[in-house]
Design an enzyme around this catalytic site. Sequence first.
Site, mmCIF file in Angstrom:
data_model
loop_
_atom_site.group_PDB
_atom_site.id
_atom_site.type_symbol
_atom_site.label_atom_id
_atom_site.label_comp_id
_atom_site.label_asym_id
_atom_site.label_seq_id
_atom_site.Cartn_x
_atom_site.Cartn_y
_atom_site.Cartn_z
ATOM 1 N N GLY A 14 2.352 0.014 13.044
ATOM 2 C CA GLY A 14 1.391 -0.920 13.629
ATOM 3 C C GLY A 14 0.170 -0.245 14.221
ATOM 4 O O GLY A 14 -0.489 -0.814 15.100
ATOM 5 N N SER A 15 -0.186 0.931 13.720
ATOM 6 C CA SER A 15 -1.386 1.585 14.280
ATOM 7 C C SER A 15 -2.645 0.787 13.940
ATOM 8 O O SER A 15 -3.605 0.775 14.728
ATOM 9 C CB SER A 15 -1.508 3.033 13.802
ATOM 10 O OG SER A 15 -1.798 3.107 12.433
ATOM 11 N N ASN A 16 -2.644 0.114 12.819
ATOM 12 C CA ASN A 16 -3.811 -0.731 12.482
ATOM 13 C C ASN A 16 -3.822 -2.008 13.315
ATOM 14 O O ASN A 16 -4.882 -2.493 13.703
ATOM 15 C CB ASN A 16 -3.835 -1.029 10.982
ATOM 16 C CG ASN A 16 -4.254 0.194 10.198
ATOM 17 O OD1 ASN A 16 -5.434 0.509 10.124
ATOM 18 N ND2 ASN A 16 -3.277 0.918 9.658
ATOM 19 N N MET A 96 4.738 -4.857 4.219
ATOM 20 C CA MET A 96 5.335 -4.415 2.956
ATOM 21 C C MET A 96 6.137 -5.540 2.304
ATOM 22 O O MET A 96 7.355 -5.481 2.186
ATOM 23 C CB MET A 96 6.215 -3.178 3.216
ATOM 24 C CG MET A 96 5.416 -2.007 3.725
ATOM 25 S SD MET A 96 4.014 -1.593 2.632
ATOM 26 C CE MET A 96 3.390 -0.129 3.431
ATOM 27 N N HIS A 97 5.425 -6.566 1.916
ATOM 28 C CA HIS A 97 6.029 -7.676 1.166
ATOM 29 C C HIS A 97 4.878 -8.321 0.399
ATOM 30 O O HIS A 97 3.796 -8.531 0.969
ATOM 31 C CB HIS A 97 6.675 -8.685 2.118
ATOM 32 C CG HIS A 97 7.047 -9.986 1.464
ATOM 33 N ND1 HIS A 97 8.206 -10.136 0.733
ATOM 34 C CD2 HIS A 97 6.396 -11.182 1.401
ATOM 35 C CE1 HIS A 97 8.254 -11.391 0.260
ATOM 36 N NE2 HIS A 97 7.176 -12.039 0.655
ATOM 37 N N ASN A 113 -5.676 -7.958 3.050
ATOM 38 C CA ASN A 113 -4.688 -6.879 3.036
ATOM 39 C C ASN A 113 -5.382 -5.521 3.104
ATOM 40 O O ASN A 113 -6.390 -5.305 2.430
ATOM 41 C CB ASN A 113 -3.863 -6.961 1.744
ATOM 42 C CG ASN A 113 -2.853 -5.833 1.626
ATOM 43 O OD1 ASN A 113 -2.041 -5.622 2.528
ATOM 44 N ND2 ASN A 113 -2.892 -5.100 0.521
ATOM 45 N N HIS A 115 -5.173 -1.523 2.323
ATOM 46 C CA HIS A 115 -4.429 -0.608 1.448
ATOM 47 C C HIS A 115 -5.066 0.775 1.500
ATOM 48 O O HIS A 115 -6.293 0.895 1.411
ATOM 49 C CB HIS A 115 -4.412 -1.141 0.012
ATOM 50 C CG HIS A 115 -3.593 -0.289 -0.899
ATOM 51 N ND1 HIS A 115 -2.249 -0.045 -0.672
ATOM 52 C CD2 HIS A 115 -3.921 0.428 -2.007
ATOM 53 C CE1 HIS A 115 -1.791 0.756 -1.612
ATOM 54 N NE2 HIS A 115 -2.788 1.062 -2.436
HETATM 55 C C1 GAR Z 1 -1.360 1.824 6.401
HETATM 56 O O1 GAR Z 1 -1.714 3.092 5.929
HETATM 57 C C2 GAR Z 1 -1.655 0.759 5.372
HETATM 58 O O2 GAR Z 1 -2.817 0.989 4.656
HETATM 59 C C3 GAR Z 1 -0.434 0.864 4.490
HETATM 60 O O3 GAR Z 1 0.611 0.970 5.404
HETATM 61 C C4 GAR Z 1 0.161 1.728 6.537
HETATM 62 C C5 GAR Z 1 0.568 0.995 7.779
HETATM 63 O O4 GAR Z 1 0.315 1.784 8.921
HETATM 64 N N1 GAR Z 1 -0.323 -0.282 3.616
HETATM 65 C C6 GAR Z 1 0.094 -0.182 2.362
HETATM 66 O O5 GAR Z 1 0.478 0.862 1.855
HETATM 67 C C7 GAR Z 1 0.067 -1.473 1.580
HETATM 68 N N2 GAR Z 1 0.422 -1.226 0.227
HETATM 69 P P1 GAR Z 1 0.417 1.143 10.371
HETATM 70 O O6 GAR Z 1 1.756 0.400 10.440
HETATM 71 O O7 GAR Z 1 0.395 2.319 11.310
HETATM 72 O O8 GAR Z 1 -0.740 0.228 10.573
#
Ligand code: GAR
Length: 200
Positions: A14-16, A96-97, A113, A115
């Site tokens: 969840g850093s984003n 991730m779904h 989304n 990516h």
């Molecule tokens: C992020 O790097 C995001 O881009 C990726 O998961 C990570 C989540 O990080 N998403 C994907 O790979 C989607 N296919 P976070 O939980 O620290 O935000």
Amino acid sequence: MSLPRLIVCISGSGSNLQALLDATAAGVLPAQIMLVVSNRKAAYGLVRAQQASVPTLYAPLKPFLESGAGRPAYDAHLAAQLAPYAPDLIVLAGWMHIFGAAFLDRFAGKVINLHPALPGAFPGTHAIEHAFAAWQRGELDHSGCMVHYAIPEVDAGPVVVQALVPFVADDTLDTFEARMHATEHRLIVEAVRRVLAVQP
Ligand code: GAR
């Protein structure tokens, strides 16, 4: 005037989400996070949401698979749970779904989304590792990340915003990944601003 209403869906650290929480708290993103959804109980993003006093919803897929109801039933059920929050935008930030039509049609044009790769490159999981390995093989000199409107395809759909992340000499997976995440944290806030057409 009421602020635009966001729902953020996460599956992991969840850093984003944190970047969005910080930006909304600081007023540099004029929006309100109404709910954080996770399909993984242990996702640290749920703790981040609770620390910020944002309501959370744990929404596991497993019961729908075990009962035979399947993914479309899960998507429809989750959409029905989110609809009362009247979101202006749903942000998939490490979610991730892959949502199908049962979810996306209910929130048409309102699901984006994040990516960690450029359009068309490395869809799915481990995109950062795949790009790093391609650089090591001499096949790439940069990667990047994007935010796009979600469609029922994996990590594809009309791009809202993208950013290049070049490789540098002596990069390790850790140094590259750190630059990627820093770029994502900036990009996710910018993407929400663009879609909602809001400015600080
Ligand atoms: C992020 O790097 C995001 O881009 C990726 O998961 C990570 C989540 O990080 N998403 C994907 O790979 C989607 N296919 P976070 O939980 O620290 O935000």
